[in-house]
Design a protein around this motif. Structure first.
Motif, PDB file in Angstrom:
ATOM      1  N   ALA A  60      -7.690 -44.766 -14.143  1.00 37.03           N
ATOM      2  CA  ALA A  60      -7.190 -44.177 -15.383  1.00 37.03           C
ATOM      3  C   ALA A  60      -6.552 -42.813 -15.174  1.00 37.03           C
ATOM      4  O   ALA A  60      -5.663 -42.428 -15.941  1.00 37.03           O
ATOM      5  CB  ALA A  60      -8.334 -44.043 -16.394  1.00 37.03           C
ATOM      6  N   GLN A  61      -6.985 -42.058 -14.177  1.00 34.01           N
ATOM      7  CA  GLN A  61      -6.537 -40.676 -14.042  1.00 34.01           C
ATOM      8  C   GLN A  61      -6.493 -40.253 -12.585  1.00 34.01           C
ATOM      9  O   GLN A  61      -7.334 -40.677 -11.786  1.00 34.01           O
ATOM     10  CB  GLN A  61      -7.505 -39.758 -14.802  1.00 34.01           C
ATOM     11  CG  GLN A  61      -7.262 -38.262 -14.623  1.00 34.01           C
ATOM     12  CD  GLN A  61      -8.307 -37.431 -15.336  1.00 34.01           C
ATOM     13  OE1 GLN A  61      -8.254 -37.263 -16.548  1.00 34.01           O
ATOM     14  NE2 GLN A  61      -9.282 -36.924 -14.595  1.00 34.01           N
ATOM     15  N   ILE A  62      -5.497 -39.434 -12.245  1.00 33.85           N
ATOM     16  CA  ILE A  62      -5.462 -38.729 -10.964  1.00 33.85           C
ATOM     17  C   ILE A  62      -5.342 -37.248 -11.294  1.00 33.85           C
ATOM     18  O   ILE A  62      -4.338 -36.813 -11.862  1.00 33.85           O
ATOM     19  CB  ILE A  62      -4.284 -39.175 -10.076  1.00 33.85           C
ATOM     20  CG1 ILE A  62      -4.325 -40.684  -9.825  1.00 33.85           C
ATOM     21  CG2 ILE A  62      -4.309 -38.421  -8.748  1.00 33.85           C
ATOM     22  CD1 ILE A  62      -3.084 -41.222  -9.136  1.00 33.85           C
ATOM     23  N   LEU A  63      -6.368 -36.482 -10.981  1.00 35.12           N
ATOM     24  CA  LEU A  63      -6.399 -35.051 -11.270  1.00 35.12           C
ATOM     25  C   LEU A  63      -6.400 -34.295  -9.948  1.00 35.12           C
ATOM     26  O   LEU A  63      -7.197 -34.603  -9.062  1.00 35.12           O
ATOM     27  CB  LEU A  63      -7.643 -34.699 -12.081  1.00 35.12           C
ATOM     28  CG  LEU A  63      -7.743 -33.271 -12.615  1.00 35.12           C
ATOM     29  CD1 LEU A  63      -6.603 -32.959 -13.584  1.00 35.12           C
ATOM     30  CD2 LEU A  63      -9.090 -33.074 -13.323  1.00 35.12           C
ATOM     31  N   TYR A  64      -5.535 -33.322  -9.836  1.00 34.91           N
ATOM     32  CA  TYR A  64      -5.393 -32.616  -8.565  1.00 34.91           C
ATOM     33  C   TYR A  64      -6.292 -31.381  -8.515  1.00 34.91           C
ATOM     34  O   TYR A  64      -6.481 -30.686  -9.524  1.00 34.91           O
ATOM     35  CB  TYR A  64      -3.923 -32.247  -8.311  1.00 34.91           C
ATOM     36  CG  TYR A  64      -3.171 -33.417  -7.746  1.00 34.91           C
ATOM     37  CD1 TYR A  64      -2.913 -33.524  -6.383  1.00 34.91           C
ATOM     38  CD2 TYR A  64      -2.775 -34.464  -8.570  1.00 34.91           C
ATOM     39  CE1 TYR A  64      -2.263 -34.633  -5.854  1.00 34.91           C
ATOM     40  CE2 TYR A  64      -2.125 -35.582  -8.051  1.00 34.91           C
ATOM     41  CZ  TYR A  64      -1.882 -35.651  -6.690  1.00 34.91           C
ATOM     42  OH  TYR A  64      -1.252 -36.757  -6.163  1.00 34.91           O
ATOM     43  N   THR A  65      -6.868 -31.139  -7.326  1.00 30.86           N
ATOM     44  CA  THR A  65      -7.729 -29.985  -7.125  1.00 30.86           C
ATOM     45  C   THR A  65      -6.909 -28.703  -7.222  1.00 30.86           C
ATOM     46  O   THR A  65      -5.675 -28.729  -7.212  1.00 30.86           O
ATOM     47  CB  THR A  65      -8.421 -30.047  -5.756  1.00 30.86           C
ATOM     48  OG1 THR A  65      -7.410 -30.096  -4.729  1.00 30.86           O
ATOM     49  CG2 THR A  65      -9.300 -31.292  -5.648  1.00 30.86           C
ATOM     50  N   SER A  66      -7.607 -27.574  -7.300  1.00 33.01           N
ATOM     51  CA  SER A  66      -6.933 -26.297  -7.561  1.00 33.01           C
ATOM     52  C   SER A  66      -6.072 -25.823  -6.411  1.00 33.01           C
ATOM     53  O   SER A  66      -5.178 -24.996  -6.595  1.00 33.01           O
ATOM     54  CB  SER A  66      -7.976 -25.221  -7.887  1.00 33.01           C
ATOM     55  OG  SER A  66      -8.889 -25.073  -6.806  1.00 33.01           O
ATOM     56  N   VAL A 107      -7.594 -36.542  -7.055  1.00 34.08           N
ATOM     57  CA  VAL A 107      -8.922 -37.125  -7.234  1.00 34.08           C
ATOM     58  C   VAL A 107      -8.817 -38.183  -8.324  1.00 34.08           C
ATOM     59  O   VAL A 107      -8.388 -37.899  -9.443  1.00 34.08           O
ATOM     60  CB  VAL A 107      -9.960 -36.055  -7.632  1.00 34.08           C
ATOM     61  CG1 VAL A 107     -11.325 -36.699  -7.857  1.00 34.08           C
ATOM     62  CG2 VAL A 107     -10.041 -34.971  -6.558  1.00 34.08           C
ATOM     63  N   THR A 108      -9.195 -39.407  -7.992  1.00 33.41           N
ATOM     64  CA  THR A 108      -9.049 -40.523  -8.923  1.00 33.41           C
ATOM     65  C   THR A 108     -10.300 -40.720  -9.766  1.00 33.41           C
ATOM     66  O   THR A 108     -11.417 -40.425  -9.328  1.00 33.41           O
ATOM     67  CB  THR A 108      -8.754 -41.823  -8.159  1.00 33.41           C
ATOM     68  OG1 THR A 108      -9.895 -42.169  -7.361  1.00 33.41           O
ATOM     69  CG2 THR A 108      -7.537 -41.661  -7.252  1.00 33.41           C
ATOM     70  N   TYR A 123     -10.974 -39.624  -3.469  1.00 30.76           N
ATOM     71  CA  TYR A 123      -9.700 -38.999  -3.133  1.00 30.76           C
ATOM     72  C   TYR A 123      -8.610 -40.052  -3.067  1.00 30.76           C
ATOM     73  O   TYR A 123      -8.837 -41.197  -2.661  1.00 30.76           O
ATOM     74  CB  TYR A 123      -9.785 -38.271  -1.793  1.00 30.76           C
ATOM     75  CG  TYR A 123     -10.518 -36.954  -1.851  1.00 30.76           C
ATOM     76  CD1 TYR A 123     -10.190 -35.994  -2.803  1.00 30.76           C
ATOM     77  CD2 TYR A 123     -11.544 -36.668  -0.959  1.00 30.76           C
ATOM     78  CE1 TYR A 123     -10.862 -34.788  -2.862  1.00 30.76           C
ATOM     79  CE2 TYR A 123     -12.228 -35.467  -1.008  1.00 30.76           C
ATOM     80  CZ  TYR A 123     -11.882 -34.526  -1.964  1.00 30.76           C
ATOM     81  OH  TYR A 123     -12.552 -33.332  -2.022  1.00 30.76           O
ATOM     82  N   LEU A 124      -7.412 -39.630  -3.454  1.00 27.82           N
ATOM     83  CA  LEU A 124      -6.236 -40.471  -3.326  1.00 27.82           C
ATOM     84  C   LEU A 124      -5.727 -40.357  -1.896  1.00 27.82           C
ATOM     85  O   LEU A 124      -5.690 -39.273  -1.329  1.00 27.82           O
ATOM     86  CB  LEU A 124      -5.165 -39.976  -4.300  1.00 27.82           C
ATOM     87  CG  LEU A 124      -3.913 -40.818  -4.489  1.00 27.82           C
ATOM     88  CD1 LEU A 124      -4.245 -42.070  -5.285  1.00 27.82           C
ATOM     89  CD2 LEU A 124      -2.854 -39.996  -5.226  1.00 27.82           C
ATOM     90  N   ALA A 140      -2.772 -45.355  -2.524  1.00 29.23           N
ATOM     91  CA  ALA A 140      -3.941 -46.209  -2.716  1.00 29.23           C
ATOM     92  C   ALA A 140      -5.166 -45.347  -2.928  1.00 29.23           C
ATOM     93  O   ALA A 140      -5.153 -44.151  -2.719  1.00 29.23           O
ATOM     94  CB  ALA A 140      -4.139 -47.106  -1.485  1.00 29.23           C
ATOM     95  N   VAL A 141      -6.240 -45.966  -3.361  1.00 22.37           N
ATOM     96  CA  VAL A 141      -7.480 -45.242  -3.604  1.00 22.37           C
ATOM     97  C   VAL A 141      -8.428 -45.457  -2.440  1.00 22.37           C
ATOM     98  O   VAL A 141      -8.673 -46.583  -2.028  1.00 22.37           O
ATOM     99  CB  VAL A 141      -8.144 -45.733  -4.916  1.00 22.37           C
ATOM    100  CG1 VAL A 141      -9.470 -45.029  -5.127  1.00 22.37           C
ATOM    101  CG2 VAL A 141      -7.229 -45.491  -6.098  1.00 22.37           C
TER     102      VAL A 141
END
Length: 535
Positions: free
Chosen positions: A181-187, A196-197, A385-386, A395-396
């Protein structure tokens, strides 16, 4: 009642129960649950008409003043079965290009007047606004067509996704909870941001279908100033969907404006990062406003110095100060630390220790009082992690394959700490920030706490710099409040720090470099010291 299976399902429930209730306020704009559902449904249909298929990655590039448009776009992407990739519009062009390419994005959503330069868009990525996509969907409906990849239709940059293949205009049923549903990137404070999936089940975990059990019931409104694209910001978005309180998102953080919003809305819950807390406590303008409605002050994203936590407890005497300990990788795992003014050396005592452990480097749990690595256990499907490059081929990586961070449902936090005999957590330092000076290991957090204890220190950061004999020594950059010089500050620190903990180098500056999430960029401070040495 069965819990919701996805965030769009939760939105549908809130809209069906009370469509006219205000969910989110940002500046002069408001969003009800009914409007949130209707706008996100229309946009989801438009995305499907554009040829975006389930699993397609969509970058959402919005600013802090665009929280309402962002909330609509985020739920629309999930409702369409696609994967949301949040991105702040304040990120550098290089970071934006990295996220677009690394995530394998095929589309970019942005607010009106804030599109990226075409040269930053990878081949095959098309950019558009909510208004453009909904207008296209309306035109298709009037024409009596229910399909169509958007090749050659609508405004935007690049080529249409889907290579001209048709896609149904209808929105899919509730997505599979196990689907991405989501890929959020670290700072990216120490290097290139990492994706980050998270699955739908991960994002919606802890949310409720029972109106009587909604969180933040003690508040009519909760307030934050977190940017889009951060883990803290995503938590506030989920709060807006799930909590009993209406979300108020400050378009831009200034202490006076933040305090004015507390008074204007009778805010009961305030969420901030330590940098905001420091500015709020040091602001004369903020003191002009009534803040006695606040019952909860929550700090997240970075360690809250003990003196700053004490300052918050005094500034909000009717509120409980809470440290929320989590990370982009660990969420929704979170340790709620209730700050005790009588124990300012600790961020607080966890309400439940079952999902926290302190281990030796080999993973062996350590007894109370022993320092070690901190791990949190996620209560649902863990994040990962992606891996892989962009172009839609990303890919995941399975969580169990990255033993450095993920071990089953346990997530390594990258922090060193201990839990004392009374159950209080003590954060010793970020593992990468510990300074090895001669035979000693120095905690930068302890040094920063001592610096913050000085009444003329507004902000401070400590870090290690190379030394030819000791390997490394402590350096500190300090933001003074009024008159302050190095000899006076060193004298003050003599009673609070051991000799090997005292800063060998002190530099005074008007501010500290921080990223969008409020974290100090210590690599920039090291460069600053290098520049000073060359003068």
């Amino acid at each position: 009642m069965a819990p919701p299976r996805s965030l769009p399902a939760l939105l549908d429930l809130r809209a069906a129960t009370d469509p006219g209730r205000t969910a989110l306020i940002c500046g002069s704009h408001t969003l009800t649950f009914g409007a949130w559902r209707d706008r996100s449904s229309a946009l989801a249909t438009g995305l499907r008409n554009r040829g975006l298929r389930p699993g397609a990655r969509v970058v959402l590039r919005y600013g802090s003043g665009d929280w309402i448009a962002y909330a609509v776009a985020y739920c629309a992407v999930l409702r369409a079965g696609c994967v949301a990739v949040p991105l702040s519009d304040r990120q550098s062009p290089a970071t934006s290009a990295h996220v677009l390419a690394d995530s394998g994005a095929t589309a970019l959503l942005h607010p009106c007047g804030a599109n990226l330069p075409p040269e930053l868009l990878p081949a095959g990525v098309r950019a558009a606004t909510e208004e453009q996509i909904v207008a296209e969907a309306g035109a298709l409906a009037e024409a009596g067509t229910g399909t169509g990849a958007a090749a050659g239709t609508g405004a935007g940059n690049g080529q249409a996704s889907g290579a001209g293949a048709a896609a149904p205009s209808g929105v899919p049923d509730v997505p599979d909870p196990a689907a991405l549903a989501q890929i959020l990137y670290t700072s990216g404070t120490t290097g290139t941001p990492k994706g980050v999936t998270a699955t739908h089940a991960n994002l919606v975990h802890g949310c409720t279908s029972d109106e009587r059990r909604r969180p933040l019931r003690h508040s009519r409104h909760f307030l934050h100033a977190f940017p889009v694209g951060t883990n803290a910001g995503q938590t506030m978005l989920v709060n807006a969907l799930d909590s009993a309180a209406t979300a108020v998102a400050a378009p831009q953080f200034t202490p006076g404006r933040f305090a004015r919003l507390i008074e204007e809305y009778g805010v009961g819950s305030v969420f901030l990062v330590p940098a905001m807390a420091i500015e709020l406590l040091g602001s004369q303008a903020a003191r002009r406003y009534a803040t006695d409605t606040v019952r909860l002050v929550g700090s997240t994203a970075a360690a809250l110095p003990g003196p700053v936590a004490l300052g918050l407890a005094r500034a909000f005497p009717r509120a409980q100060v809470v440290n929320y300990y989590t990370s982009t990788e660990a969420a929704p795992a979170q340790i709620t630390l209730l700050f005790d003014p009588d124990r300012p050396d600790s961020p607080g005592r966890p309400a439940d220790l079952r999902d926290l452990r302190v281990t030796a480097p080999d993973g062996t749990p350590l007894p109370p009082g022993e320092p070690g690595e901190i791990w949190l256990r996620t209560p649902t499907s863990p994040r990962a992690y992606l891996e892989g490059a962009g172009g839609g081929t990303a890919a995941v990586r399975g969580a169990g394959n990255d033993a450095e961070v993920f071990r089953g449902r346990w997530v390594r936090m990258g922090d060193l700490g201990r839990v004392d005999e009374d159950g209080y957590l003590h954060l010793l330092d970020r593992e990468r920030d510990v300074i090895k000076s001669g035979a000693h290991k120095v905690s930068t957090l302890q040094v920063e706490d001592a610096l913050h204890a000085h009444p003329a220190v507004a902000d401070a950061a400590a870090f290690g710099v190379p030394h030819p004999v000791l390997g490394a020594v402590v350096a500190a950059v300090v933001v003074p409040r009024g008159e302050l010089d190095a000899p006076a500050l060193r004298t003050f620190l003599l009673d609070r720090l051991a000799a090997h903990e005292l800063p060998a180098r002190l530099l005074f500056r008007p501010s500290l470099p921080r990223n969008e999430g409020g974290k100090i960029l210590k690599r920039e401070l090291r460069l600053l010291l290098d520049d000073e040495a060359l003068r």
